[in-house]
Design an enzyme around this catalytic site. Structure first.
Site, mmCIF file in Angstrom:
data_model
loop_
_atom_site.group_PDB
_atom_site.id
_atom_site.type_symbol
_atom_site.label_atom_id
_atom_site.label_comp_id
_atom_site.label_asym_id
_atom_site.label_seq_id
_atom_site.Cartn_x
_atom_site.Cartn_y
_atom_site.Cartn_z
ATOM 1 C CB CYS A 95 44.654 -48.966 -49.323
ATOM 2 S SG CYS A 95 45.378 -48.333 -50.851
ATOM 3 C CE LYS A 104 37.416 -40.650 -50.649
ATOM 4 N NZ LYS A 104 37.457 -40.412 -52.107
#
Length: 229
Positions: free
Chosen positions: A16, A43
Site C-alpha cells: 500500500c 481482513k
C-alpha cells in the site's frame, strides 16, 4: 525516565502506497512504531472493528484508531517534531494541495496497471505524464519539493515514484520524457533512507506478482518480459 509518547501501531499492507506515506513521515521524525501487516483479501475481524472503511492505513494511537492517510499525516505532523510542513499558512496550504494532487496521480497509476488494452494503458500513461509536467512547472532546483528541505509532500511522492522502478523494467512509456526536475526529484527521493525503508524486502517481487495477477495489459507485458528472461 519513561517515554511519554503514546504507543503507535501502523496497520499496513505490504504494497500500500498510502501506508508508506505514514511510515516515511514517522521515520523522518525518528519516531518508533510497530508495523502490523494484514491480508486485505482476508481482513481480520479486529481490523474491521477499527477501520470503518475497511482500508489501510490505520494508525492505532494506544487503542484509538485513526484512519485515512491524509488524516494520519496531519496527526503525526500536529503531535510529533520536527515539523515536515512549512510554517507559513499559505505555503502549508499549497503543500497540502500538492499532496492531494499526489493522490490523484496514484489513482492514475491504478488505472494504468488495471488498463485492459494498449490504448487504455497509453491514455493513462499520457494523463500521468501530463500530471508530472504540471509538477515540473512548480518544482525549483531541488533536490526536494521545497528545495533543500524534506517535507510531507516528499513523503507522498516517494511511494508514487516507486511504482516506476517496476514499470521501467518493462519498457519506456515516455511518462517522464523531458521532465528533468521531476526526474531529479524522483532520484533524490529514491535515495532517501526513509523512502527506501518504507517497504520491506521482497517488495519488487510482490509488486510484480500483484501486477501479473491483475489480468490487464501490463500483466501481459510482465509475462512476456519474464519469458524473455
Amino acid at each position: 525516565m519513561t517515554d511519554a509518547r503514546p504507543r503507535l501501531r501502523l496497520i499496513s499492507h505490504k504494497l500500500c502506497p498510502y501506508v508508506q506515506r505514514a511510515a516515511i513521515a514517522l521515520a523522518e521524525k525518528k519516531i518508533p512504531f510497530e508495523r502490523v501487516d494484514i491480508d486485505l483479501a482476508e481482513k481480520p475481524g479486529w481490523f474491521l472493528d477499527i477501520s470503518p472503511l475497511g482500508k489501510v492505513p490505520v494508525l492505532l494511537v494506544e487503542d484509538t484508531p485513526i484512519f485515512e492517510s491524509a488524516v494520519i499525516l496531519e496527526y503525526i505532523e500536529d503531535t510529533l517534531a520536527p515539523a515536515l510542513h512549512p510554517d507559513d499558512p499559505l505555503e502549508r496550504a499549497r503543500h497540502r494541495s500538492w499532496i492531494e494532487f499526489g493522490s490523484a496521480q496514484l489513482n492514475l497509476i491504478a488505472g494504468l496497471y488495471n488498463a485492459a488494452d494498449r490504448k487504455a494503458f497509453q491514455d493513462k500513461a499520457d494523463a500521468l505524464s501530463l500530471g508530472f509536467a504540471r509538477l515540473e512547472g512548480v518544482l525549483g532546483e531541488g533536490p526536494y519539493f521545497a528545495g533543500e528541505t524534506f517535507s510531507l509532500v516528499d513523503a507522498v511522492y516517494g511511494p508514487v515514484f516507486r511504482y516506476f522502478d517496476t514499470f521501467d523494467a518493462i519498457g519506456e512509456f515516455g511518462i517522464f520524457t523531458g521532465l528533468e526536475k521531476v526526474t531529479r526529484w524522483r532520484k533524490a527521493l529514491a535515495e532517501r533512507a526513509s523512502v527506501h525503508d518504507a517497504v520491506s524486502d521482497g517488495y519488487p517481487e510482490r509488486l510484480r506478482a500483484f501486477l501479473i495477477g491483475r489480468g490487464s495489459y501490463i500483466s501481459t507485458l510482465l509475462e512476456a518480459r519474464a519469458e524473455l528472461v
